[in-house]
Design a protein around this motif. Structure first.
Motif, PDB file in Angstrom:
ATOM      1  N   GLY A  70       0.797  -1.225   0.000  1.00 27.15           N
ATOM      2  CA  GLY A  70       0.000   0.000   0.000  1.00 27.15           C
ATOM      3  C   GLY A  70       0.823   1.266   0.000  1.00 27.15           C
ATOM      4  N   LEU A  71       1.987   1.220  -0.657  1.00 30.99           N
ATOM      5  CA  LEU A  71       2.861   2.392  -0.681  1.00 30.99           C
ATOM      6  C   LEU A  71       2.254   3.495  -1.539  1.00 30.99           C
ATOM      7  N   ASP A  72       2.386   4.713  -1.066  1.00 32.91           N
ATOM      8  CA  ASP A  72       1.800   5.863  -1.752  1.00 32.91           C
ATOM      9  C   ASP A  72       2.782   6.431  -2.760  1.00 32.91           C
ATOM     10  N   VAL A  73       3.097   5.639  -3.767  1.00 30.29           N
ATOM     11  CA  VAL A  73       4.013   6.065  -4.823  1.00 30.29           C
ATOM     12  C   VAL A  73       3.413   5.660  -6.164  1.00 30.29           C
ATOM     13  N   ARG A  74       3.473   6.567  -7.125  1.00 34.18           N
ATOM     14  CA  ARG A  74       2.985   6.270  -8.476  1.00 34.18           C
ATOM     15  C   ARG A  74       4.111   5.624  -9.273  1.00 34.18           C
ATOM     16  N   VAL A  75       3.755   4.649 -10.097  1.00 28.45           N
ATOM     17  CA  VAL A  75       4.759   3.863 -10.817  1.00 28.45           C
ATOM     18  C   VAL A  75       4.664   4.104 -12.316  1.00 28.45           C
ATOM     19  N   LEU A  76       5.774   4.587 -12.881  1.00 24.77           N
ATOM     20  CA  LEU A  76       5.917   4.709 -14.333  1.00 24.77           C
ATOM     21  C   LEU A  76       6.849   3.601 -14.780  1.00 24.77           C
ATOM     22  N   MET A  77       6.318   2.627 -15.494  1.00 21.97           N
ATOM     23  CA  MET A  77       7.104   1.466 -15.882  1.00 21.97           C
ATOM     24  C   MET A  77       7.757   1.692 -17.248  1.00 21.97           C
ATOM     25  N   LEU A  78       9.051   1.371 -17.332  1.00 21.06           N
ATOM     26  CA  LEU A  78       9.812   1.468 -18.574  1.00 21.06           C
ATOM     27  C   LEU A  78      10.202   0.072 -19.036  1.00 21.06           C
ATOM     28  N   THR A  79      10.150  -0.157 -20.330  1.00 21.88           N
ATOM     29  CA  THR A  79      10.587  -1.437 -20.861  1.00 21.88           C
ATOM     30  C   THR A  79      10.744  -1.350 -22.370  1.00 21.88           C
ATOM     31  N   VAL A  80      11.518  -2.287 -22.913  1.00 20.78           N
ATOM     32  CA  VAL A  80      11.653  -2.362 -24.369  1.00 20.78           C
ATOM     33  C   VAL A  80      10.476  -3.104 -24.980  1.00 20.78           C
ATOM     34  N   SER A  81       9.630  -3.712 -24.142  1.00 24.64           N
ATOM     35  CA  SER A  81       8.462  -4.431 -24.645  1.00 24.64           C
ATOM     36  C   SER A  81       7.531  -3.457 -25.359  1.00 24.64           C
TER      37      SER A  81
END
Length: 218
Positions: A70-81
């Motif tokens: 439940g961490l209050d952090v937004r996630v921007l995911m990076l990938t070559v996919s």
């Protein structure tokens, strides 16, 4: 705003981190998933830029842990996919946004700032209060129509005070949001930065010191 960049390619990680710092954003860096989880356990981040293919602990598992805890952090995911199915899979893990590599740095900054606005009570892209107008995207500040030239740290401190909408912000919070993990917690840098801000914003003074509590914008 404070951001955690998690990327195993060190040159890319440092390039992204330095670019974000130029945008008056505080940045910490982790080069694998295990280090990212350790930093998340002790620091409060607004946004995490997360490479999906990480050593030690995969980026997918890091994202799962963020959601599970439940961490209050937004996630921007990076990938070559690049396939739709892979992007959907990443978002289904709990990521808030997705950016395929290679990417334009301007787009990365825009997405990080957009997620940062969602990491706290919603605020407009341009902040205004007491005659101050601050535009994070263009890194411009005005007081009563007069342009005010600020350093990166001064800009970031003023942004945090504006986002607080008149509430008191402690020196500890400013230190956490504006500087990175290497800053000495006993430093006087917050007080020095506030002093510089007051001087540049001019009279009448807008930043009030609340003794033993912190600072607020009147």
């Amino acid at each position: 705003m404070r951001v955690l960049v998690v990327e195993d390619e060190e040159l890319m990680a440092e390039a992204v981190a330095e670019g974000l710092r130029q945008e008056a954003i505080a940045v910490d860096v982790a080069y694998d998933g295990a280090a990212a989880l350790e930093k998340l356990a002790v620091n409060a981040y607004d946004v995490m830029v997360l490479d999906r293919d990480l050593p030690r602990v995969h980026g997918d598992e890091v994202c799962r842990q963020v959601v599970a805890q439940g961490l209050d952090v937004r996630v921007l995911m990076l990938t070559v996919s690049v396939t739709v199915a892979e992007r959907v899979a990443g978002l289904s893990l709990g990521a808030d946004d997705y950016l395929p590599k290679p990417f334009a740095f301007a787009e990365l900054v825009a997405r990080v700032r957009a997620l940062g606005r969602r990491a706290r009570p919603a605020t407009p892209p341009v902040l205004e209060r007491a005659g101050i107008r601050l535009d994070p995207h263009h890194r411009e500040t005005y007081r009563d129509g007069r342009y005010v030239s600020l350093s990166r740290r001064e800009f970031a401190v003023l942004e945090e005070l504006l986002r607080a909408e008149g509430a008191v912000v402690s020196a500890e919070t400013l230190l956490e949001k504006v500087w990175d993990e290497h800053m000495d917690p006993f430093t006087t840098i917050v007080r020095v930065t506030i002093s510089g801000l007051r001087r540049k914003l001019g009279e009448p003074q807008l930043i009030e010191t609340v003794t033993a509590v912190g600072y607020r914008l009147r």
